[in-house]
Design a protein around this motif. Sequence first.
Motif, PDB file in Angstrom:
ATOM      1  N   ALA A 248       0.834  -1.207   0.000  1.00 40.65           N
ATOM      2  CA  ALA A 248       0.000   0.000   0.000  1.00 40.65           C
ATOM      3  C   ALA A 248       0.870   1.259   0.000  1.00 40.65           C
ATOM      4  CB  ALA A 248      -0.927  -0.010   1.214  1.00 40.65           C
ATOM      5  N   HIS A 249       1.980   1.195   0.732  1.00 37.65           N
ATOM      6  CA  HIS A 249       2.892   2.346   0.788  1.00 37.65           C
ATOM      7  C   HIS A 249       3.502   2.622  -0.586  1.00 37.65           C
ATOM      8  CE1 HIS A 249       5.903   5.105   2.362  1.00 37.65           C
ATOM      9  NE2 HIS A 249       6.858   4.371   1.820  1.00 37.65           N
ATOM     10  N   PHE A 250       3.995   1.564  -1.248  1.00 37.39           N
ATOM     11  CA  PHE A 250       4.561   1.735  -2.584  1.00 37.39           C
ATOM     12  C   PHE A 250       3.503   2.185  -3.585  1.00 37.39           C
ATOM     13  CE2 PHE A 250       8.023  -1.405  -1.313  1.00 37.39           C
ATOM     14  CZ  PHE A 250       8.993  -0.420  -1.220  1.00 37.39           C
ATOM     15  N   SER A 251       2.289   1.691  -3.446  1.00 35.21           N
ATOM     16  CA  SER A 251       1.211   2.081  -4.357  1.00 35.21           C
ATOM     17  C   SER A 251       0.915   3.570  -4.249  1.00 35.21           C
ATOM     18  CB  SER A 251      -0.047   1.268  -4.060  1.00 35.21           C
ATOM     19  OG  SER A 251       0.159  -0.108  -4.302  1.00 35.21           O
ATOM     20  N   ARG A 252       0.936   4.090  -3.009  1.00 34.34           N
ATOM     21  CA  ARG A 252       0.723   5.524  -2.830  1.00 34.34           C
ATOM     22  C   ARG A 252       1.835   6.328  -3.481  1.00 34.34           C
ATOM     23  NH1 ARG A 252      -0.938   3.761   2.336  1.00 34.34           N
ATOM     24  NH2 ARG A 252       1.112   4.217   3.226  1.00 34.34           N
ATOM     25  N   ILE A 254       3.688   5.399  -6.027  1.00 31.97           N
ATOM     26  CA  ILE A 254       3.546   5.302  -7.480  1.00 31.97           C
ATOM     27  C   ILE A 254       2.421   6.197  -7.967  1.00 31.97           C
ATOM     28  CG2 ILE A 254       2.918   3.727  -9.351  1.00 31.97           C
ATOM     29  CD1 ILE A 254       4.353   1.515  -7.756  1.00 31.97           C
ATOM     30  N   GLN A 255       1.340   6.267  -7.187  1.00 36.13           N
ATOM     31  CA  GLN A 255       0.211   7.117  -7.582  1.00 36.13           C
ATOM     32  C   GLN A 255       0.622   8.583  -7.619  1.00 36.13           C
ATOM     33  OE1 GLN A 255      -3.165   6.811  -4.986  1.00 36.13           O
ATOM     34  NE2 GLN A 255      -4.512   7.934  -6.372  1.00 36.13           N
ATOM     35  N   VAL A 256       1.389   8.992  -6.625  1.00 34.90           N
ATOM     36  CA  VAL A 256       1.861  10.382  -6.598  1.00 34.90           C
ATOM     37  C   VAL A 256       2.805  10.638  -7.763  1.00 34.90           C
ATOM     38  CG1 VAL A 256       3.239  12.057  -5.305  1.00 34.90           C
ATOM     39  CG2 VAL A 256       1.551  10.654  -4.116  1.00 34.90           C
ATOM     40  N   GLN A 257       3.713   9.666  -8.009  1.00 37.19           N
ATOM     41  CA  GLN A 257       4.688   9.853  -9.078  1.00 37.19           C
ATOM     42  C   GLN A 257       4.041   9.819 -10.466  1.00 37.19           C
ATOM     43  OE1 GLN A 257       7.645  10.804  -8.195  1.00 37.19           O
ATOM     44  NE2 GLN A 257       6.955  10.514  -6.089  1.00 37.19           N
ATOM     45  N   SER A 258       2.898   9.182 -10.569  1.00 33.60           N
ATOM     46  CA  SER A 258       2.213   9.151 -11.863  1.00 33.60           C
ATOM     47  C   SER A 258       1.612  10.504 -12.224  1.00 33.60           C
ATOM     48  CB  SER A 258       1.104   8.101 -11.839  1.00 33.60           C
ATOM     49  OG  SER A 258       0.076   8.490 -10.958  1.00 33.60           O
ATOM     50  N   GLN A 259       1.482  11.376 -11.230  1.00 35.60           N
ATOM     51  CA  GLN A 259       0.889  12.702 -11.450  1.00 35.60           C
ATOM     52  C   GLN A 259       1.926  13.806 -11.474  1.00 35.60           C
ATOM     53  OE1 GLN A 259      -1.944  13.025  -8.275  1.00 35.60           O
ATOM     54  NE2 GLN A 259      -3.106  11.237  -8.935  1.00 35.60           N
ATOM     55  N   THR A 260       3.029  13.591 -10.794  1.00 39.01           N
ATOM     56  CA  THR A 260       4.086  14.606 -10.741  1.00 39.01           C
ATOM     57  C   THR A 260       5.420  13.944 -10.965  1.00 39.01           C
ATOM     58  OG1 THR A 260       4.299  14.330  -8.367  1.00 39.01           O
ATOM     59  CG2 THR A 260       2.820  16.065  -9.134  1.00 39.01           C
ATOM     60  N   PHE A 261       6.371  14.687 -11.483  1.00 38.84           N
ATOM     61  CA  PHE A 261       7.688  14.130 -11.796  1.00 38.84           C
ATOM     62  C   PHE A 261       8.630  14.342 -10.639  1.00 38.84           C
ATOM     63  CE2 PHE A 261      11.269  12.723 -14.110  1.00 38.84           C
ATOM     64  CZ  PHE A 261      12.316  13.554 -13.774  1.00 38.84           C
ATOM     65  N   THR A 262       9.254  13.260 -10.217  1.00 42.63           N
ATOM     66  CA  THR A 262      10.342  13.306  -9.251  1.00 42.63           C
ATOM     67  C   THR A 262      11.404  12.330  -9.714  1.00 42.63           C
ATOM     68  OG1 THR A 262       8.786  13.751  -7.463  1.00 42.63           O
ATOM     69  CG2 THR A 262      10.990  13.000  -6.838  1.00 42.63           C
ATOM     70  N   SER A 263      12.639  12.776  -9.778  1.00 45.12           N
ATOM     71  CA  SER A 263      13.696  11.884 -10.230  1.00 45.12           C
ATOM     72  C   SER A 263      13.891  10.790  -9.207  1.00 45.12           C
ATOM     73  CB  SER A 263      14.998  12.659 -10.414  1.00 45.12           C
ATOM     74  OG  SER A 263      15.495  13.086  -9.169  1.00 45.12           O
ATOM     75  N   LEU A 289      10.023   4.288 -12.826  1.00 37.41           N
ATOM     76  CA  LEU A 289       9.736   4.338 -11.400  1.00 37.41           C
ATOM     77  C   LEU A 289       8.896   3.148 -10.952  1.00 37.41           C
ATOM     78  CD1 LEU A 289       8.919   8.137 -10.997  1.00 37.41           C
ATOM     79  CD2 LEU A 289      10.940   6.942 -10.192  1.00 37.41           C
ATOM     80  N   LEU A 290       7.955   2.747 -11.779  1.00 39.81           N
ATOM     81  CA  LEU A 290       7.123   1.605 -11.457  1.00 39.81           C
ATOM     82  C   LEU A 290       7.973   0.341 -11.313  1.00 39.81           C
ATOM     83  CD1 LEU A 290       4.337   0.345 -11.066  1.00 39.81           C
ATOM     84  CD2 LEU A 290       4.182   0.084 -13.544  1.00 39.81           C
ATOM     85  N   ILE A 291       8.911   0.145 -12.237  1.00 36.64           N
ATOM     86  CA  ILE A 291       9.785  -1.030 -12.181  1.00 36.64           C
ATOM     87  C   ILE A 291      10.638  -1.005 -10.923  1.00 36.64           C
ATOM     88  CG2 ILE A 291      11.758  -2.161 -13.287  1.00 36.64           C
ATOM     89  CD1 ILE A 291      10.554  -1.262 -15.985  1.00 36.64           C
ATOM     90  N   ILE A 292      11.192   0.180 -10.576  1.00 38.68           N
ATOM     91  CA  ILE A 292      12.029   0.307  -9.381  1.00 38.68           C
ATOM     92  C   ILE A 292      11.244  -0.087  -8.135  1.00 38.68           C
ATOM     93  CG2 ILE A 292      13.160   1.965  -7.843  1.00 38.68           C
ATOM     94  CD1 ILE A 292      14.143   3.422 -10.303  1.00 38.68           C
ATOM     95  N   ASN A 293      10.037   0.453  -8.005  1.00 39.95           N
ATOM     96  CA  ASN A 293       9.245   0.179  -6.812  1.00 39.95           C
ATOM     97  C   ASN A 293       8.786  -1.273  -6.746  1.00 39.95           C
ATOM     98  OD1 ASN A 293       8.626   2.743  -5.128  1.00 39.95           O
ATOM     99  ND2 ASN A 293       8.479   3.454  -7.237  1.00 39.95           N
TER     100      ASN A 293
END
Length: 307
Positions: A248-252, A254-263, A289-293
């Motif tokens: 759940a933590h990683f999903s949150r 990923i959801q944030v990163q899908s909307q905003t860019f963070t290196s 990022l998805l693959i990393i998480n």
Amino acid sequence: MNVQQLVPLALPRGRRLACELCGGPAQLRCGACGVTYYCDVDHQKADWVSIHEKICQLLIPIRTSLPFFNSEKERKHGMEQLLHRQKHLVDLTHKVAQKFVFEGKHEEAIPAALHSLRFSINIYGQDSMELVPAYLILAEAGTGLGRLTQADDYLSQAQWIVLKTSDCSKGIQSKLHRNLGLLYAAKGHFEESLYHLATDIYFASCAFGTHDISTSGGYFHMANVFFRQNKMDIADSLYTEVTDIWHAHFSRLIQVQSQTFTSPAEINILSEDVEISEEPLSKSNFQYLLIINLLLLLLLLIELRQV
């Protein structure tokens, strides 16, 4: 490792200086700062590897006599500067010790934690809640090294302070009971261990939330205890709870990163607070990022199943 030169001590008769690590009679002095003493080369090297390299020069204004002040205003300013330096050293030594514990380097953590404890005592006194974090790190390092009597002593000190402090935070109480649970597990006292780990989960849930990653540690250690008791069904359910919390933590994230860019370098997977940038996330970056998480989650799952 660039260890500073040691200088033999030539002290007047009757004067005694203590070793930085063990408190025994010192025979050597750090040649760089001139204010740190050791009983032998081994203790000097251990202190250097742990923390002294980082604080060698910072110790000079702390351990040398204050100058003569011409006015009360100057004296007050000098004392404020000294207090500020001491608090900085408490924070620095604590962070270094905690990092070593996270990395499983328990021997290296001990000198830094001892520094943190001593500086805290100098600032806050013997009975302050400010000493508890250092006691807990020393106890965890001692348990990790199998020095259970020493760990027990440190936890007794921490527990005594916590019990007499009415407004002790739930987070500190959670950490105390987690360390007690780990100590009893190391002793093979599984019922006492489970009691303290359950108490850890209670306080962590109060402080951070039932499904926060800070609470997952209690579930993880309880699962390890049940695993050692060969109660596999209970252990498996607790391991599943841990992986669900982290999923759940990683999903949150990923959801944030899908909307905003963070290196990737800016992502802290242990933090609920994610640095937000106004630049949109590209499809390729999102996939990366998805693959990393997902890989991080997979590694966590593998580690849990192998315990």
